[in-house]
Scaffold this motif. Structure first.
Motif, short mmCIF file in Angstrom:
data_model
loop_
_atom_site.label_atom_id
_atom_site.label_comp_id
_atom_site.label_asym_id
_atom_site.label_seq_id
_atom_site.Cartn_x
_atom_site.Cartn_y
_atom_site.Cartn_z
N LEU A 58 0.83 -1.21 0.00
CA LEU A 58 0.00 0.00 0.00
C LEU A 58 0.86 1.26 0.00
O LEU A 58 0.55 2.23 -0.71
CB LEU A 58 -0.94 0.00 1.21
CG LEU A 58 -2.05 -1.05 1.20
CD1 LEU A 58 -2.79 -1.05 2.53
CD2 LEU A 58 -3.00 -0.81 0.05
N THR A 59 1.94 1.24 0.78
CA THR A 59 2.83 2.40 0.85
C THR A 59 3.48 2.65 -0.50
O THR A 59 3.50 3.78 -1.00
CB THR A 59 3.89 2.20 1.93
OG1 THR A 59 3.25 1.96 3.17
CG2 THR A 59 4.80 3.41 2.05
N GLN A 60 4.05 1.60 -1.09
CA GLN A 60 4.73 1.77 -2.37
C GLN A 60 3.77 2.17 -3.47
O GLN A 60 4.09 3.01 -4.30
CB GLN A 60 5.48 0.49 -2.76
CG GLN A 60 6.34 0.63 -3.98
CD GLN A 60 7.49 1.62 -3.78
OE1 GLN A 60 7.95 1.81 -2.68
NE2 GLN A 60 7.92 2.24 -4.85
N SER A 61 2.59 1.60 -3.49
CA SER A 61 1.60 1.97 -4.50
C SER A 61 1.15 3.43 -4.33
O SER A 61 0.96 4.14 -5.31
CB SER A 61 0.39 1.03 -4.43
OG SER A 61 0.79 -0.27 -4.76
N SER A 62 0.99 3.86 -3.09
CA SER A 62 0.65 5.26 -2.83
C SER A 62 1.76 6.18 -3.30
O SER A 62 1.50 7.23 -3.92
CB SER A 62 0.39 5.48 -1.35
OG SER A 62 -0.67 4.68 -0.91
N LEU A 63 3.01 5.81 -3.03
CA LEU A 63 4.14 6.61 -3.49
C LEU A 63 4.19 6.66 -5.02
O LEU A 63 4.48 7.70 -5.60
CB LEU A 63 5.45 6.04 -2.95
CG LEU A 63 5.70 6.23 -1.47
CD1 LEU A 63 6.94 5.46 -1.03
CD2 LEU A 63 5.83 7.70 -1.12
N PHE A 64 3.88 5.54 -5.65
CA PHE A 64 3.84 5.52 -7.12
C PHE A 64 2.76 6.47 -7.63
O PHE A 64 2.98 7.20 -8.60
CB PHE A 64 3.60 4.10 -7.62
CG PHE A 64 3.59 3.99 -9.11
CD1 PHE A 64 4.75 4.19 -9.85
CD2 PHE A 64 2.43 3.70 -9.80
CE1 PHE A 64 4.75 4.10 -11.23
CE2 PHE A 64 2.41 3.60 -11.17
CZ PHE A 64 3.58 3.81 -11.89
#
Length: 154
Positions: A58-64
């Motif tokens: 979720l964190t990485q997808s949000s950053l993307f």
């Protein structure tokens, strides 16, 4: 004539935000399914999840999604793509990753890589933050240079 860099300032915030949200949701769906973080008919996870995979995803997808929102169209996705790949190694099942399995073997993966998977995922998240900060810094530097060039031509 408009350059590709001036298109980002011409695009409304809601359009950039919408593109970021769509990119984040697509990232969650695709990477989560491929990593088999949740049960799905396409992929089976050989190593059970430990509880940190979904928050990292979720964190990485949000950053993307944020990266897609703030990036200039002329810039590539190399930094964020590398960060996402590193994060995916931290989220995905080590035994299910055929490339890692062929290079290191199942015993080495479970002995040496499995204990550090969380840290690999955190490293990928940190690299994603660095990609966003770099993009924002370049964008603000570009805006400052553009403002100075416009002031000089007046």
């Amino acid at each position: 004539m408009r350059t590709s860099d001036s298109l980002i300032s011409a695009a409304p915030l809601w359009r950039r935000a919408g593109a970021g949200i769509v990119a984040a949701l697509a990232s969650i769906l695709v990477l989560g399914t491929v990593a088999a973080v949740w049960p799905n008919p396409f992929f089976i996870r050989m190593v059970p999840t430990k509880g940190y995979e979904i928050p990292l995803l979720l964190t990485q997808s949000s950053l993307f999604g944020v990266y897609v929102m703030v990036r200039r169209p002329a810039c590539g996705l190399r930094r964020m793509g590398f960060a996402s790949a590193i994060n995916f190694l931290g989220v995905a099942c080590p035994i299910c990753n055929k490339v890692l399995l062929l290079i290191f073997g199942a015993t080495a993966l479970m002995t040496y890589f499995e204990p550090v998977r969380l840290y690999v995922g955190i490293l990928g998240t940190g690299l994603g933050v660095l990609a966003i900060v770099t993009q924002l810094w370049r964008r603000s530097a570009h805006d400052i240079i553009g403002d100075a060039a416009q002031a000089a031509t007046r």
